[in-house]
Scaffold this motif. Structure first.
Motif, PDB file in Angstrom:
ATOM      1  N   GLY A  73      35.521  61.410  57.066  1.00 35.88           N
ATOM      2  CA  GLY A  73      36.001  62.609  56.392  1.00 35.88           C
ATOM      3  C   GLY A  73      35.998  62.497  54.880  1.00 35.88           C
ATOM      4  O   GLY A  73      36.027  63.512  54.180  1.00 35.88           O
ATOM      5  N   ARG A  74      35.945  61.287  54.356  1.00 34.50           N
ATOM      6  CA  ARG A  74      35.944  61.079  52.907  1.00 34.50           C
ATOM      7  C   ARG A  74      34.546  60.951  52.324  1.00 34.50           C
ATOM      8  O   ARG A  74      34.386  60.863  51.109  1.00 34.50           O
ATOM      9  CB  ARG A  74      36.770  59.830  52.572  1.00 34.50           C
ATOM     10  CG  ARG A  74      38.242  60.013  52.886  1.00 34.50           C
ATOM     11  CD  ARG A  74      39.046  58.753  52.630  1.00 34.50           C
ATOM     12  NE  ARG A  74      40.475  58.991  52.797  1.00 34.50           N
ATOM     13  CZ  ARG A  74      41.399  58.036  52.731  1.00 34.50           C
ATOM     14  NH1 ARG A  74      41.031  56.773  52.520  1.00 34.50           N
ATOM     15  NH2 ARG A  74      42.677  58.339  52.898  1.00 34.50           N
ATOM     16  N   PHE A  75      33.539  60.924  53.186  1.00 33.59           N
ATOM     17  CA  PHE A  75      32.161  60.838  52.704  1.00 33.59           C
ATOM     18  C   PHE A  75      31.711  62.195  52.168  1.00 33.59           C
ATOM     19  O   PHE A  75      32.121  63.241  52.680  1.00 33.59           O
ATOM     20  CB  PHE A  75      31.218  60.417  53.827  1.00 33.59           C
ATOM     21  CG  PHE A  75      31.431  59.018  54.336  1.00 33.59           C
ATOM     22  CD1 PHE A  75      31.989  58.039  53.531  1.00 33.59           C
ATOM     23  CD2 PHE A  75      31.071  58.675  55.626  1.00 33.59           C
ATOM     24  CE1 PHE A  75      32.175  56.745  53.992  1.00 33.59           C
ATOM     25  CE2 PHE A  75      31.249  57.388  56.112  1.00 33.59           C
ATOM     26  CZ  PHE A  75      31.814  56.421  55.281  1.00 33.59           C
ATOM     27  N   ASP A  76      30.828  62.160  51.174  1.00 32.16           N
ATOM     28  CA  ASP A  76      30.232  63.418  50.725  1.00 32.16           C
ATOM     29  C   ASP A  76      29.142  63.826  51.707  1.00 32.16           C
ATOM     30  O   ASP A  76      28.800  63.087  52.644  1.00 32.16           O
ATOM     31  CB  ASP A  76      29.700  63.300  49.298  1.00 32.16           C
ATOM     32  CG  ASP A  76      28.629  62.216  49.120  1.00 32.16           C
ATOM     33  OD1 ASP A  76      27.920  61.901  50.105  1.00 32.16           O
ATOM     34  OD2 ASP A  76      28.497  61.693  47.999  1.00 32.16           O
ATOM     35  N   ALA A  77      28.577  65.016  51.479  1.00 38.37           N
ATOM     36  CA  ALA A  77      27.623  65.573  52.437  1.00 38.37           C
ATOM     37  C   ALA A  77      26.396  64.685  52.601  1.00 38.37           C
ATOM     38  O   ALA A  77      25.889  64.504  53.719  1.00 38.37           O
ATOM     39  CB  ALA A  77      27.214  66.979  52.003  1.00 38.37           C
ATOM     40  N   ALA A  78      25.910  64.112  51.514  1.00 39.19           N
ATOM     41  CA  ALA A  78      24.717  63.272  51.587  1.00 39.19           C
ATOM     42  C   ALA A  78      24.987  61.999  52.385  1.00 39.19           C
ATOM     43  O   ALA A  78      24.159  61.559  53.194  1.00 39.19           O
ATOM     44  CB  ALA A  78      24.238  62.924  50.184  1.00 39.19           C
ATOM     45  N   THR A  79      26.166  61.403  52.158  1.00 34.83           N
ATOM     46  CA  THR A  79      26.516  60.186  52.893  1.00 34.83           C
ATOM     47  C   THR A  79      26.690  60.479  54.372  1.00 34.83           C
ATOM     48  O   THR A  79      26.239  59.707  55.229  1.00 34.83           O
ATOM     49  CB  THR A  79      27.797  59.567  52.312  1.00 34.83           C
ATOM     50  OG1 THR A  79      27.612  59.302  50.921  1.00 34.83           O
ATOM     51  CG2 THR A  79      28.146  58.270  53.032  1.00 34.83           C
ATOM     52  N   ARG A  80      27.313  61.602  54.686  1.00 35.60           N
ATOM     53  CA  ARG A  80      27.459  61.980  56.099  1.00 35.60           C
ATOM     54  C   ARG A  80      26.094  62.138  56.764  1.00 35.60           C
ATOM     55  O   ARG A  80      25.897  61.695  57.896  1.00 35.60           O
ATOM     56  CB  ARG A  80      28.252  63.275  56.227  1.00 35.60           C
ATOM     57  CG  ARG A  80      29.721  63.157  55.917  1.00 35.60           C
ATOM     58  CD  ARG A  80      30.429  64.447  56.259  1.00 35.60           C
ATOM     59  NE  ARG A  80      31.820  64.435  55.816  1.00 35.60           N
ATOM     60  CZ  ARG A  80      32.703  65.392  56.065  1.00 35.60           C
ATOM     61  NH1 ARG A  80      32.328  66.448  56.765  1.00 35.60           N
ATOM     62  NH2 ARG A  80      33.929  65.298  55.637  1.00 35.60           N
ATOM     63  N   ALA A  81      25.184  62.767  56.070  1.00 30.06           N
ATOM     64  CA  ALA A  81      23.841  62.953  56.641  1.00 30.06           C
ATOM     65  C   ALA A  81      23.170  61.609  56.892  1.00 30.06           C
ATOM     66  O   ALA A  81      22.526  61.408  57.936  1.00 30.06           O
ATOM     67  CB  ALA A  81      23.001  63.805  55.702  1.00 30.06           C
ATOM     68  N   ASP A  82      23.328  60.671  55.961  1.00 29.88           N
ATOM     69  CA  ASP A  82      22.751  59.334  56.142  1.00 29.88           C
ATOM     70  C   ASP A  82      23.401  58.608  57.323  1.00 29.88           C
ATOM     71  O   ASP A  82      22.712  57.956  58.121  1.00 29.88           O
ATOM     72  CB  ASP A  82      22.942  58.502  54.870  1.00 29.88           C
ATOM     73  CG  ASP A  82      22.025  58.944  53.740  1.00 29.88           C
ATOM     74  OD1 ASP A  82      21.060  59.688  54.011  1.00 29.88           O
ATOM     75  OD2 ASP A  82      22.279  58.538  52.590  1.00 29.88           O
ATOM     76  N   VAL A  83      24.718  58.707  57.413  1.00 27.39           N
ATOM     77  CA  VAL A  83      25.446  58.057  58.499  1.00 27.39           C
ATOM     78  C   VAL A  83      25.033  58.643  59.844  1.00 27.39           C
ATOM     79  O   VAL A  83      24.784  57.908  60.818  1.00 27.39           O
ATOM     80  CB  VAL A  83      26.968  58.189  58.274  1.00 27.39           C
ATOM     81  CG1 VAL A  83      27.741  57.825  59.534  1.00 27.39           C
ATOM     82  CG2 VAL A  83      27.417  57.310  57.115  1.00 27.39           C
ATOM     83  N   ASP A  84      24.950  59.963  59.918  1.00 34.01           N
ATOM     84  CA  ASP A  84      24.515  60.614  61.160  1.00 34.01           C
ATOM     85  C   ASP A  84      23.138  60.120  61.582  1.00 34.01           C
ATOM     86  O   ASP A  84      22.907  59.772  62.748  1.00 34.01           O
ATOM     87  CB  ASP A  84      24.474  62.134  60.982  1.00 34.01           C
ATOM     88  CG  ASP A  84      25.853  62.775  60.904  1.00 34.01           C
ATOM     89  OD1 ASP A  84      26.860  62.069  61.119  1.00 34.01           O
ATOM     90  OD2 ASP A  84      25.912  63.991  60.632  1.00 34.01           O
ATOM     91  N   ALA A  85      22.220  60.089  60.621  1.00 34.50           N
ATOM     92  CA  ALA A  85      20.845  59.688  60.929  1.00 34.50           C
ATOM     93  C   ALA A  85      20.789  58.237  61.397  1.00 34.50           C
ATOM     94  O   ALA A  85      20.061  57.903  62.348  1.00 34.50           O
ATOM     95  CB  ALA A  85      19.954  59.892  59.703  1.00 34.50           C
ATOM     96  N   GLU A  86      21.548  57.369  60.744  1.00 32.80           N
ATOM     97  CA  GLU A  86      21.531  55.963  61.131  1.00 32.80           C
ATOM     98  C   GLU A  86      22.145  55.762  62.514  1.00 32.80           C
ATOM     99  O   GLU A  86      21.638  54.970  63.329  1.00 32.80           O
ATOM    100  CB  GLU A  86      22.283  55.128  60.094  1.00 32.80           C
ATOM    101  CG  GLU A  86      22.102  53.636  60.268  1.00 32.80           C
ATOM    102  CD  GLU A  86      22.680  52.831  59.110  1.00 32.80           C
ATOM    103  OE1 GLU A  86      22.886  51.616  59.305  1.00 32.80           O
ATOM    104  OE2 GLU A  86      22.926  53.406  58.029  1.00 32.80           O
TER     105      GLU A  86
END
Length: 273
Positions: free
Chosen positions: A231-244
């Protein structure tokens, strides 16, 4: 991680996850919950204490098992989880359950007053699970029994990479020893250290099924133990985390959906007479 900090991470993380938990985990955890209750063998008129009750997925079945003349005291570290469980109990007209927000490792140990204790998929989050079991034993009557379930071995849980994926981006390890209690012999040693006898355990496999990428990521990151960090990640980090994460579970994909393997260990023991 220092125990006090880990408890705070758990408390506020599950507060954030509470709104998403039932939608993404009720069906997935049903086999484990059903077997946990079966091994607990609750009887009418019994009194039960439950640690880490969450939204009440096990609580309400336990309340039905002990009947209107029995009672269940359900506790959780998360205020949001407790609030959700209370709302559901009221909506269902369940009157033999009381809910309390309390750290499982601080359960009062002033009297032996419960016939049984439950902890479904919560023990692996505690900084000191052996200590929590010992304190739980002190609020049970002689001969009282405890039934717990934990996630199994890391190599048998296909979703396990979500922890290092998140931890690589934030210095706040959600649960450093999450899979420790699922290794061979770990739970029996924990129960023995806490003073219980008559230990027995079962190991069961499961499949976590998700409709699509969104469903898989929502379960992992919105309704699970890493919700606070995510919840503390920005949108770009969330997208990277989702993809990984999706890459880590790609081998379990079939069509648009996923069937991810998992493993549970369910154990029961009793307080000496």
């Amino acid at each position: 991680m220092e125990a006090r900090l880990q408890r705070r991470v758990q408390r506020y993380g599950w507060d954030r996850a509470a709104a998403h938990y039932d939608a993404h985990w009720r069906h997935q955890l049903r086999p484990c919950h059903d077997r946990t209750l079966a091994m607990a063998a609750l009887r009418p008129r019994e009194s039960v204490i439950e640690l880490a009750c969450g939204t009440g997925q096990v609580t309400f079945a336990a309340a039905a098992a002990v009947g209107p003349t029995g009672r269940v005291c359900a506790t959780d570290i998360s205020e949001a989880m407790i609030a959700t469980a209370r709302e559901q109990a009221a909506a269902r007209g369940i009157a033999n359950v009381e809910f309390e927000r309390i750290d499982a490792e601080q359960v009062a140990a002033t009297a032996r007053r419960f016939d049984a204790g439950l902890c479904a998929l919560g023990l692996m989050y505690f900084p000191d699970p052996e200590g929590a079991l010992a304190r739980l034993g002190r609020v049970l009557r002689p001969g009282g029994r405890v039934t717990v379930s934990v996630w199994g071995r890391r190599e048998c849980c296909g979703w396990a990479d979500l922890f290092p994926i998140v931890d690589a981006r934030v210095e706040s390890e959600v649960c450093p020893l999450f899979f420790r209690l699922g290794t061979e012999g770990a739970l029996d040693r924990a129960f023995e250290a806490a003073g219980f006898t008559g230990f027995r355990a079962e190991r069961i496999g499961a499949e976590l099924r998700y409709r699509d990428d969104h469903d898989a990521c929502a379960a992992a990151f919105l309704g699970g133990p890493v919700a606070l960090a995510y919840g503390r990640f920005d949108a770009a980090t969330r997208a990277d985390v989702d993809a990984e994460y999706l890459a880590s579970i790609a081998r379990y994909r079939g069509g648009c959906g996923y069937a991810i393997p998992g493993e549970f260990v369910i154990a029961t023991a009793r307080v000496p007479d």
